[in-house]
Design an enzyme around this catalytic site. Structure first.
Site, PDB file in Angstrom:
ATOM      1  N   ASP A 126       0.857  -1.168   0.000  1.00 49.37           N
ATOM      2  CA  ASP A 126       0.000   0.000   0.000  1.00 49.37           C
ATOM      3  C   ASP A 126       0.901   1.228   0.000  1.00 49.37           C
ATOM      4  O   ASP A 126       2.115   1.139   0.188  1.00 49.37           O
ATOM      5  CB  ASP A 126      -0.941  -0.024   1.206  1.00 49.37           C
ATOM      6  CG  ASP A 126      -2.280   0.633   0.897  1.00 49.37           C
ATOM      7  OD1 ASP A 126      -2.309   1.575   0.078  1.00 49.37           O
ATOM      8  OD2 ASP A 126      -3.304   0.210   1.483  1.00 49.37           O
ATOM      9  N   TRP A 127       0.296   2.393  -0.175  1.00 50.73           N
ATOM     10  CA  TRP A 127       1.069   3.595  -0.475  1.00 50.73           C
ATOM     11  C   TRP A 127       1.804   4.148   0.746  1.00 50.73           C
ATOM     12  O   TRP A 127       1.236   4.295   1.833  1.00 50.73           O
ATOM     13  CB  TRP A 127       0.145   4.659  -1.078  1.00 50.73           C
ATOM     14  CG  TRP A 127       0.302   4.764  -2.568  1.00 50.73           C
ATOM     15  CD1 TRP A 127       0.635   5.882  -3.274  1.00 50.73           C
ATOM     16  CD2 TRP A 127       0.184   3.721  -3.528  1.00 50.73           C
ATOM     17  NE1 TRP A 127       0.726   5.585  -4.617  1.00 50.73           N
ATOM     18  CE2 TRP A 127       0.447   4.271  -4.796  1.00 50.73           C
ATOM     19  CE3 TRP A 127      -0.112   2.365  -3.453  1.00 50.73           C
ATOM     20  CZ2 TRP A 127       0.431   3.518  -5.962  1.00 50.73           C
ATOM     21  CZ3 TRP A 127      -0.146   1.601  -4.608  1.00 50.73           C
ATOM     22  CH2 TRP A 127       0.131   2.185  -5.842  1.00 50.73           C
TER      23      TRP A 127
END
Length: 450
Positions: A365-366
Protein backbone atom coordinates in the site's frame (compact mmCIF):
# COMPACT_ATOMS: atom_id res chain seq x y z
CA UNK A 1 1.58 17.95 -33.03
CA UNK A 2 2.48 14.40 -32.05
CA UNK A 3 1.00 11.73 -34.27
CA UNK A 4 0.42 8.09 -33.45
CA UNK A 5 1.44 5.61 -36.13
CA UNK A 6 -0.33 2.30 -36.52
CA UNK A 7 0.81 -0.93 -38.15
CA UNK A 8 -1.56 -3.88 -38.45
CA UNK A 9 -0.08 -7.37 -38.45
CA UNK A 10 -1.90 -10.11 -40.31
CA UNK A 11 -3.07 -12.59 -37.65
CA UNK A 12 -1.34 -10.46 -35.02
CA UNK A 13 -1.67 -7.28 -32.98
CA UNK A 14 -1.95 -3.75 -34.22
CA UNK A 15 1.16 -1.84 -33.16
CA UNK A 16 0.95 1.82 -32.13
CA UNK A 17 3.86 4.15 -31.48
CA UNK A 18 4.70 7.85 -31.49
CA UNK A 19 6.01 9.58 -34.58
CA UNK A 20 8.26 11.71 -32.36
CA UNK A 21 9.93 9.08 -30.20
CA UNK A 22 12.30 7.67 -32.79
CA UNK A 23 11.11 4.13 -32.08
CA UNK A 24 11.46 1.95 -35.17
CA UNK A 25 10.06 -1.35 -36.40
CA UNK A 26 11.61 -4.68 -37.28
CA UNK A 27 10.13 -6.63 -40.20
CA UNK A 28 10.51 -10.40 -40.20
CA UNK A 29 8.66 -12.89 -42.39
CA UNK A 30 5.92 -10.37 -43.13
CA UNK A 31 5.39 -9.47 -39.45
CA UNK A 32 6.26 -6.22 -37.70
CA UNK A 33 7.73 -5.81 -34.22
CA UNK A 34 8.76 -2.79 -32.16
CA UNK A 35 12.52 -2.33 -31.99
CA UNK A 36 12.59 -1.60 -28.25
CA UNK A 37 16.36 -1.77 -27.82
CA UNK A 38 17.09 -0.07 -31.18
CA UNK A 39 19.43 -2.82 -32.38
CA UNK A 40 17.47 -3.80 -35.47
CA UNK A 41 17.58 -7.43 -34.32
CA UNK A 42 14.48 -9.16 -32.96
CA UNK A 43 14.83 -10.30 -29.33
CA UNK A 44 12.48 -12.61 -27.48
CA UNK A 45 11.05 -9.80 -25.37
CA UNK A 46 10.14 -7.88 -28.55
CA UNK A 47 8.37 -10.85 -30.14
CA UNK A 48 4.60 -10.59 -29.59
CA UNK A 49 4.20 -14.17 -30.85
CA UNK A 50 5.73 -15.47 -27.60
CA UNK A 51 3.97 -15.72 -24.26
CA UNK A 52 4.11 -12.77 -21.82
CA UNK A 53 5.92 -15.06 -19.38
CA UNK A 54 8.69 -15.88 -21.87
CA UNK A 55 9.06 -12.27 -22.99
CA UNK A 56 9.23 -11.08 -19.38
CA UNK A 57 11.86 -13.66 -18.48
CA UNK A 58 14.02 -12.57 -21.40
CA UNK A 59 13.85 -8.85 -20.64
CA UNK A 60 14.27 -9.35 -16.88
CA UNK A 61 17.67 -10.92 -17.57
CA UNK A 62 18.76 -7.96 -19.71
CA UNK A 63 17.86 -5.08 -17.38
CA UNK A 64 20.30 -3.48 -15.01
CA UNK A 65 19.61 -3.44 -11.28
CA UNK A 66 18.93 0.31 -11.64
CA UNK A 67 16.32 -0.47 -14.30
CA UNK A 68 14.70 -3.03 -12.01
CA UNK A 69 14.64 -0.56 -9.11
CA UNK A 70 12.63 1.75 -11.39
CA UNK A 71 10.18 -1.04 -12.14
CA UNK A 72 9.69 -1.54 -8.39
CA UNK A 73 8.65 2.10 -7.86
CA UNK A 74 5.14 3.55 -8.12
CA UNK A 75 4.47 7.30 -8.27
CA UNK A 76 2.47 9.14 -5.65
CA UNK A 77 -0.98 10.40 -6.63
CA UNK A 78 -1.03 12.39 -9.90
CA UNK A 79 -3.74 14.84 -10.94
CA UNK A 80 -4.13 15.81 -14.62
CA UNK A 81 -3.57 18.72 -14.77
CA UNK A 82 -1.67 19.01 -11.49
CA UNK A 83 -3.58 21.57 -9.46
CA UNK A 84 -4.94 21.98 -5.95
CA UNK A 85 -3.62 19.61 -3.32
CA UNK A 86 -1.84 17.62 -6.07
CA UNK A 87 -0.19 20.73 -7.50
CA UNK A 88 3.11 20.36 -9.35
CA UNK A 89 5.06 22.78 -11.51
CA UNK A 90 5.31 23.07 -15.29
CA UNK A 91 8.65 24.52 -16.36
CA UNK A 92 9.13 25.77 -12.82
CA UNK A 93 5.75 27.53 -12.68
CA UNK A 94 2.32 26.69 -11.28
CA UNK A 95 -0.28 25.48 -13.75
CA UNK A 96 -1.82 28.32 -15.74
CA UNK A 97 -4.57 27.33 -18.21
CA UNK A 98 -3.70 30.40 -20.31
CA UNK A 99 -0.14 29.13 -20.79
CA UNK A 100 -0.05 25.36 -20.24
CA UNK A 101 -2.22 22.76 -21.92
CA UNK A 102 -3.81 20.47 -19.31
CA UNK A 103 -2.25 17.34 -20.79
CA UNK A 104 1.35 18.54 -20.41
CA UNK A 105 3.75 16.57 -18.20
CA UNK A 106 4.90 18.27 -15.01
CA UNK A 107 8.52 18.73 -13.97
CA UNK A 108 8.21 16.03 -11.33
CA UNK A 109 6.57 13.59 -13.73
CA UNK A 110 9.46 13.98 -16.19
CA UNK A 111 11.88 13.34 -13.33
CA UNK A 112 9.93 10.24 -12.28
CA UNK A 113 10.17 8.73 -15.75
CA UNK A 114 13.55 9.92 -17.01
CA UNK A 115 15.73 10.08 -13.91
CA UNK A 116 14.15 7.53 -11.56
CA UNK A 117 13.10 5.14 -14.38
CA UNK A 118 9.61 4.75 -12.88
CA UNK A 119 7.16 2.78 -15.03
CA UNK A 120 4.01 2.86 -12.87
CA UNK A 121 1.79 5.82 -11.98
CA UNK A 122 -1.32 6.35 -9.86
CA UNK A 123 -3.73 8.72 -11.61
CA UNK A 124 -6.38 10.51 -9.55
CA UNK A 125 -8.47 13.45 -10.82
CA UNK A 126 -8.53 14.26 -14.52
CA UNK A 127 -9.97 17.27 -16.26
CA UNK A 128 -11.66 15.04 -18.84
CA UNK A 129 -11.22 11.63 -20.49
CA UNK A 130 -9.82 13.38 -23.56
CA UNK A 131 -7.17 15.20 -21.51
CA UNK A 132 -6.25 11.91 -19.81
CA UNK A 133 -5.82 10.19 -23.19
CA UNK A 134 -3.69 13.05 -24.53
CA UNK A 135 -1.54 13.01 -21.38
CA UNK A 136 -1.08 9.25 -21.68
CA UNK A 137 0.05 9.58 -25.31
CA UNK A 138 2.72 12.06 -24.20
CA UNK A 139 3.78 9.76 -21.38
CA UNK A 140 4.11 6.77 -23.72
CA UNK A 141 5.95 8.84 -26.32
CA UNK A 142 8.46 9.83 -23.64
CA UNK A 143 8.82 6.22 -22.54
CA UNK A 144 9.65 5.21 -26.12
CA UNK A 145 12.66 7.55 -26.11
CA UNK A 146 14.17 5.79 -23.09
CA UNK A 147 16.33 2.64 -22.97
CA UNK A 148 14.22 -0.50 -23.53
CA UNK A 149 11.16 1.66 -24.39
CA UNK A 150 9.09 -0.05 -21.69
CA UNK A 151 5.54 1.36 -21.64
CA UNK A 152 4.30 3.29 -18.61
CA UNK A 153 1.49 1.59 -16.69
CA UNK A 154 -1.09 4.10 -15.50
CA UNK A 155 -3.19 2.78 -12.63
CA UNK A 156 -6.28 3.99 -10.83
CA UNK A 157 -8.06 3.56 -7.56
CA UNK A 158 -11.83 3.10 -7.91
CA UNK A 159 -13.14 6.00 -10.03
CA UNK A 160 -16.61 4.89 -11.13
CA UNK A 161 -18.44 5.99 -7.98
CA UNK A 162 -20.08 9.33 -7.21
CA UNK A 163 -18.07 10.53 -4.22
CA UNK A 164 -14.41 11.59 -4.23
CA UNK A 165 -14.28 12.14 -0.50
CA UNK A 166 -11.08 10.25 0.33
CA UNK A 167 -7.58 9.62 -1.01
CA UNK A 168 -8.52 6.10 -2.08
CA UNK A 169 -11.40 7.21 -4.33
CA UNK A 170 -10.57 10.82 -5.21
CA UNK A 171 -10.77 10.14 -8.94
CA UNK A 172 -14.50 9.36 -8.67
CA UNK A 173 -17.31 11.51 -10.01
CA UNK A 174 -15.80 12.14 -13.43
CA UNK A 175 -17.15 12.10 -16.98
CA UNK A 176 -17.47 8.31 -17.14
CA UNK A 177 -20.13 5.80 -16.17
CA UNK A 178 -21.01 5.90 -12.48
CA UNK A 179 -21.98 2.87 -10.44
CA UNK A 180 -22.89 2.05 -6.85
CA UNK A 181 -20.06 1.49 -4.42
CA UNK A 182 -19.05 -2.15 -3.91
CA UNK A 183 -21.48 -2.65 -1.05
CA UNK A 184 -24.26 -1.40 -3.35
CA UNK A 185 -23.28 -3.81 -6.12
CA UNK A 186 -23.24 -6.65 -3.60
CA UNK A 187 -26.75 -5.68 -2.47
CA UNK A 188 -28.01 -6.82 -5.89
CA UNK A 189 -26.75 -10.36 -5.15
CA UNK A 190 -25.98 -10.52 -8.88
CA UNK A 191 -22.31 -11.26 -9.71
CA UNK A 192 -23.13 -10.98 -13.40
CA UNK A 193 -23.85 -7.28 -12.86
CA UNK A 194 -20.40 -6.91 -11.29
CA UNK A 195 -18.87 -8.64 -14.32
CA UNK A 196 -20.66 -6.19 -16.62
CA UNK A 197 -19.36 -3.31 -14.53
CA UNK A 198 -15.79 -4.61 -14.94
CA UNK A 199 -16.22 -4.98 -18.70
CA UNK A 200 -17.57 -1.45 -19.13
CA UNK A 201 -15.15 0.18 -16.69
CA UNK A 202 -12.13 -1.46 -18.32
CA UNK A 203 -13.13 -0.12 -21.76
CA UNK A 204 -13.44 3.37 -20.33
CA UNK A 205 -10.17 3.12 -18.43
CA UNK A 206 -8.23 1.91 -21.46
CA UNK A 207 -9.70 4.75 -23.54
CA UNK A 208 -8.14 7.14 -20.99
CA UNK A 209 -4.78 5.35 -21.03
CA UNK A 210 -5.30 3.50 -17.75
CA UNK A 211 -4.30 -0.17 -17.76
CA UNK A 212 -4.25 -1.16 -14.08
CA UNK A 213 -7.05 -1.12 -11.49
CA UNK A 214 -5.99 -1.00 -7.84
CA UNK A 215 -8.91 -3.19 -6.83
CA UNK A 216 -11.20 -4.88 -6.21
CA UNK A 217 -11.22 -4.28 -2.48
CA UNK A 218 -12.23 -7.70 -1.21
CA UNK A 219 -11.76 -7.26 2.54
CA UNK A 220 -14.72 -8.73 4.39
CA UNK A 221 -17.04 -6.23 6.05
CA UNK A 222 -17.10 -8.04 9.38
CA UNK A 223 -16.41 -4.80 11.31
CA UNK A 224 -19.22 -2.40 10.30
CA UNK A 225 -17.56 0.58 12.02
CA UNK A 226 -14.59 0.45 9.62
CA UNK A 227 -14.47 3.60 7.46
CA UNK A 228 -13.83 1.52 4.32
CA UNK A 229 -16.84 -0.73 4.82
CA UNK A 230 -18.61 0.72 1.74
CA UNK A 231 -15.74 -0.50 -0.42
CA UNK A 232 -16.34 -4.13 0.56
CA UNK A 233 -18.85 -6.65 -0.74
CA UNK A 234 -20.16 -7.22 2.77
CA UNK A 235 -19.57 -9.75 5.49
CA UNK A 236 -20.27 -12.95 3.54
CA UNK A 237 -17.10 -14.67 2.31
CA UNK A 238 -19.12 -16.69 -0.19
CA UNK A 239 -20.82 -13.67 -1.77
CA UNK A 240 -17.62 -11.61 -1.68
CA UNK A 241 -15.74 -14.40 -3.45
CA UNK A 242 -18.32 -14.56 -6.25
CA UNK A 243 -18.22 -10.80 -6.76
CA UNK A 244 -14.43 -10.76 -6.61
CA UNK A 245 -14.16 -13.38 -9.35
CA UNK A 246 -16.74 -11.61 -11.49
CA UNK A 247 -15.05 -8.20 -11.33
CA UNK A 248 -11.61 -9.65 -12.05
CA UNK A 249 -13.00 -11.44 -15.10
CA UNK A 250 -14.80 -8.29 -16.26
CA UNK A 251 -11.71 -6.10 -16.02
CA UNK A 252 -9.08 -8.54 -17.27
CA UNK A 253 -10.87 -10.33 -20.10
CA UNK A 254 -11.13 -9.07 -23.67
CA UNK A 255 -13.31 -11.64 -25.43
CA UNK A 256 -12.12 -14.31 -23.00
CA UNK A 257 -8.42 -13.47 -23.09
CA UNK A 258 -5.97 -10.61 -22.47
CA UNK A 259 -6.42 -7.90 -25.07
CA UNK A 260 -6.75 -4.21 -25.93
CA UNK A 261 -9.64 -3.64 -23.52
CA UNK A 262 -8.09 -5.56 -20.61
CA UNK A 263 -7.13 -3.83 -17.37
CA UNK A 264 -5.03 -5.77 -14.87
CA UNK A 265 -6.40 -5.90 -11.32
CA UNK A 266 -4.81 -5.86 -7.86
CA UNK A 267 -6.85 -7.33 -4.99
CA UNK A 268 -6.63 -5.55 -1.67
CA UNK A 269 -5.94 -5.72 1.21
CA UNK A 270 -4.24 -9.02 2.03
CA UNK A 271 -4.91 -10.84 4.38
CA UNK A 272 -8.07 -8.80 5.02
CA UNK A 273 -8.22 -5.23 6.30
CA UNK A 274 -11.76 -5.32 7.66
CA UNK A 275 -10.78 -6.59 11.09
CA UNK A 276 -9.31 -3.39 12.51
CA UNK A 277 -9.65 -3.15 16.26
CA UNK A 278 -12.83 -1.25 17.29
CA UNK A 279 -13.48 -0.22 13.67
CA UNK A 280 -10.63 2.27 13.53
CA UNK A 281 -8.37 2.38 10.49
CA UNK A 282 -4.72 1.58 9.85
CA UNK A 283 -4.06 4.93 8.19
CA UNK A 284 -3.86 6.11 11.82
CA UNK A 285 -1.33 4.95 14.40
CA UNK A 286 -4.19 4.29 16.83
CA UNK A 287 -5.84 1.99 14.27
CA UNK A 288 -2.82 -0.08 13.32
CA UNK A 289 -4.00 -3.43 14.71
CA UNK A 290 -6.07 -6.08 13.00
CA UNK A 291 -7.57 -8.45 15.57
CA UNK A 292 -9.18 -11.89 15.49
CA UNK A 293 -11.20 -12.35 18.71
CA UNK A 294 -12.88 -15.49 17.36
CA UNK A 295 -9.77 -16.79 15.56
CA UNK A 296 -11.45 -16.26 12.18
CA UNK A 297 -8.26 -15.72 10.18
CA UNK A 298 -9.08 -18.35 7.57
CA UNK A 299 -12.54 -16.90 6.94
CA UNK A 300 -11.02 -13.50 6.12
CA UNK A 301 -8.77 -15.14 3.50
CA UNK A 302 -11.52 -16.80 1.46
CA UNK A 303 -12.22 -13.99 -1.07
CA UNK A 304 -8.48 -13.71 -1.77
CA UNK A 305 -8.13 -17.47 -2.22
CA UNK A 306 -10.95 -17.33 -4.77
CA UNK A 307 -9.04 -14.94 -7.10
CA UNK A 308 -5.51 -16.30 -6.69
CA UNK A 309 -6.42 -19.95 -7.15
CA UNK A 310 -3.78 -21.74 -9.24
CA UNK A 311 -6.59 -23.60 -11.05
CA UNK A 312 -7.84 -20.37 -12.63
CA UNK A 313 -6.74 -19.44 -16.13
CA UNK A 314 -4.09 -16.74 -16.38
CA UNK A 315 -6.63 -14.10 -17.41
CA UNK A 316 -9.00 -14.98 -14.56
CA UNK A 317 -6.35 -15.04 -11.82
CA UNK A 318 -5.72 -11.75 -10.05
CA UNK A 319 -2.65 -10.01 -11.51
CA UNK A 320 -1.55 -8.42 -8.26
CA UNK A 321 -2.07 -8.46 -4.49
CA UNK A 322 -1.81 -5.46 -2.14
CA UNK A 323 -1.37 -6.03 1.63
CA UNK A 324 -2.92 -3.57 4.08
CA UNK A 325 -1.10 -1.17 6.39
CA UNK A 326 -2.30 -2.99 9.49
CA UNK A 327 -0.54 -5.42 11.82
CA UNK A 328 -2.51 -8.66 11.81
CA UNK A 329 -1.95 -9.42 15.47
CA UNK A 330 -0.98 -13.03 16.18
CA UNK A 331 -2.27 -14.15 12.77
CA UNK A 332 -0.34 -17.41 13.14
CA UNK A 333 0.94 -17.58 16.74
CA UNK A 334 4.51 -18.78 16.86
CA UNK A 335 4.98 -18.26 13.11
CA UNK A 336 3.96 -14.73 12.12
CA UNK A 337 5.73 -11.57 13.23
CA UNK A 338 3.56 -8.71 14.48
CA UNK A 339 4.55 -6.13 11.86
CA UNK A 340 2.65 -4.40 9.06
CA UNK A 341 1.26 -7.05 6.71
CA UNK A 342 3.62 -6.24 3.81
CA UNK A 343 6.62 -6.60 6.16
CA UNK A 344 5.56 -10.08 7.29
CA UNK A 345 7.61 -12.90 5.77
CA UNK A 346 4.98 -15.35 7.00
CA UNK A 347 2.05 -13.54 5.32
CA UNK A 348 3.82 -12.81 2.02
CA UNK A 349 6.21 -15.72 1.46
CA UNK A 350 5.08 -18.59 3.71
CA UNK A 351 1.34 -18.14 3.22
CA UNK A 352 0.77 -16.30 -0.06
CA UNK A 353 3.76 -17.45 -2.11
CA UNK A 354 4.24 -20.98 -0.79
CA UNK A 355 0.97 -22.28 0.62
CA UNK A 356 -1.25 -20.68 -2.02
CA UNK A 357 1.41 -20.79 -4.78
CA UNK A 358 0.88 -17.19 -5.84
CA UNK A 359 3.72 -16.09 -8.10
CA UNK A 360 2.38 -12.77 -9.38
CA UNK A 361 3.06 -9.19 -8.24
CA UNK A 362 2.78 -8.13 -4.61
CA UNK A 363 2.72 -4.35 -4.18
CA UNK A 364 2.69 -2.49 -0.87
CA UNK A 365 0.00 0.00 0.00
CA UNK A 366 1.07 3.59 -0.47
CA UNK A 367 3.90 5.20 1.48
CA UNK A 368 4.68 2.60 4.16
CA UNK A 369 8.44 3.09 4.37
CA UNK A 370 8.82 6.71 5.49
CA UNK A 371 8.79 7.91 9.07
CA UNK A 372 5.50 8.56 10.83
CA UNK A 373 4.34 12.21 10.43
CA UNK A 374 4.29 14.42 13.50
CA UNK A 375 0.64 15.28 12.88
CA UNK A 376 -0.93 11.95 13.80
CA UNK A 377 -4.47 13.16 13.00
CA UNK A 378 -3.58 13.91 9.39
CA UNK A 379 -5.52 11.03 7.85
CA UNK A 380 -4.20 9.54 4.62
CA UNK A 381 -0.86 11.31 5.04
CA UNK A 382 1.09 8.17 4.23
CA UNK A 383 4.08 6.85 6.15
CA UNK A 384 2.34 4.03 7.99
CA UNK A 385 5.36 1.86 8.73
CA UNK A 386 3.60 -0.01 11.51
CA UNK A 387 5.66 -2.49 13.44
CA UNK A 388 8.93 -1.13 12.06
CA UNK A 389 8.48 2.58 12.81
CA UNK A 390 11.18 2.35 15.48
CA UNK A 391 14.74 1.08 15.08
CA UNK A 392 14.46 0.85 11.27
CA UNK A 393 15.72 3.39 8.75
CA UNK A 394 13.83 4.02 5.52
CA UNK A 395 16.38 1.91 3.62
CA UNK A 396 16.17 -0.92 6.16
CA UNK A 397 12.39 -0.99 5.72
CA UNK A 398 12.86 -1.49 1.97
CA UNK A 399 15.22 -4.35 2.69
CA UNK A 400 12.77 -5.99 5.08
CA UNK A 401 9.95 -5.71 2.54
CA UNK A 402 12.06 -7.29 -0.19
CA UNK A 403 13.10 -10.12 2.11
CA UNK A 404 9.44 -10.65 3.00
CA UNK A 405 8.67 -11.22 -0.70
CA UNK A 406 7.30 -7.87 -1.92
CA UNK A 407 7.87 -6.78 -5.55
CA UNK A 408 6.73 -3.16 -5.69
CA UNK A 409 6.60 -0.15 -3.39
CA UNK A 410 3.40 1.88 -3.65
CA UNK A 411 3.95 5.64 -3.63
CA UNK A 412 7.76 5.39 -3.36
CA UNK A 413 9.62 7.52 -5.88
CA UNK A 414 13.26 7.24 -4.81
CA UNK A 415 15.33 4.29 -6.11
CA UNK A 416 18.21 4.84 -3.67
CA UNK A 417 16.77 2.82 -0.71
CA UNK A 418 16.08 -0.06 -3.09
CA UNK A 419 19.62 0.02 -4.44
CA UNK A 420 20.96 0.13 -0.88
CA UNK A 421 18.82 -2.92 -0.05
CA UNK A 422 20.30 -4.73 -3.05
CA UNK A 423 23.84 -4.07 -1.83
CA UNK A 424 22.89 -5.36 1.61
CA UNK A 425 21.47 -8.53 0.05
CA UNK A 426 24.75 -9.01 -1.81
CA UNK A 427 26.62 -8.81 1.50
CA UNK A 428 24.17 -11.04 3.35
CA UNK A 429 23.43 -13.76 0.77
CA UNK A 430 25.88 -13.13 -2.04
CA UNK A 431 25.49 -11.29 -5.34
CA UNK A 432 24.02 -14.26 -7.30
CA UNK A 433 21.22 -14.64 -4.74
CA UNK A 434 20.49 -10.90 -4.66
CA UNK A 435 20.48 -10.60 -8.44
CA UNK A 436 18.19 -13.60 -8.83
CA UNK A 437 15.80 -12.11 -6.26
CA UNK A 438 15.62 -8.78 -8.09
CA UNK A 439 15.17 -10.40 -11.50
CA UNK A 440 12.33 -12.53 -10.11
CA UNK A 441 10.40 -9.40 -9.15
CA UNK A 442 11.24 -7.83 -12.52
CA UNK A 443 9.83 -10.86 -14.33
CA UNK A 444 6.55 -10.69 -12.37
CA UNK A 445 6.16 -6.97 -13.08
CA UNK A 446 7.11 -7.24 -16.76
CA UNK A 447 4.70 -10.11 -17.29
CA UNK A 448 1.83 -7.80 -16.34
CA UNK A 449 3.15 -5.09 -18.65
CA UNK A 450 3.34 -7.52 -21.57
Amino acid sequence: MMKIRYVQNDEGPELAYSSESGLGLIEKNGHYFKDHDRTGKLKEFEDWRLSPQKRAKDLAQRLSIEDIAGLMLFTSHLAIPSTGKRSQTYGGKEYDPQVTTPSELTDIQKEYFCKNRIKHTLVTTIQSPQVAAEWNNKVQSLSETMPWAIPIVNSTDPRHGYNSDAEFNEGSGGQISQWPESIGLAATFDPELARRFGTIASKEDRAMGISMYLGPQIDLGTEPRWMRYSGTFGESARLSSKFANAIVEGFQQTLGRWGKESVSTMAKHWPGGGVIEAGRDAHFAYGKYGVYPQNNQQYQLLPFISVLDKKLTDVDRIAGIMPYYSISMDFAPGQSENVGNAYSHYLITDLLRQKYQYDEVVCTDWCITADEPSNVVDILSGDQSWGVEENFTVAERHLKLLLAGVDQFGGNKDPEPILWAYQQMCKMMGKPWAEKRFRKSAMRILKNIF
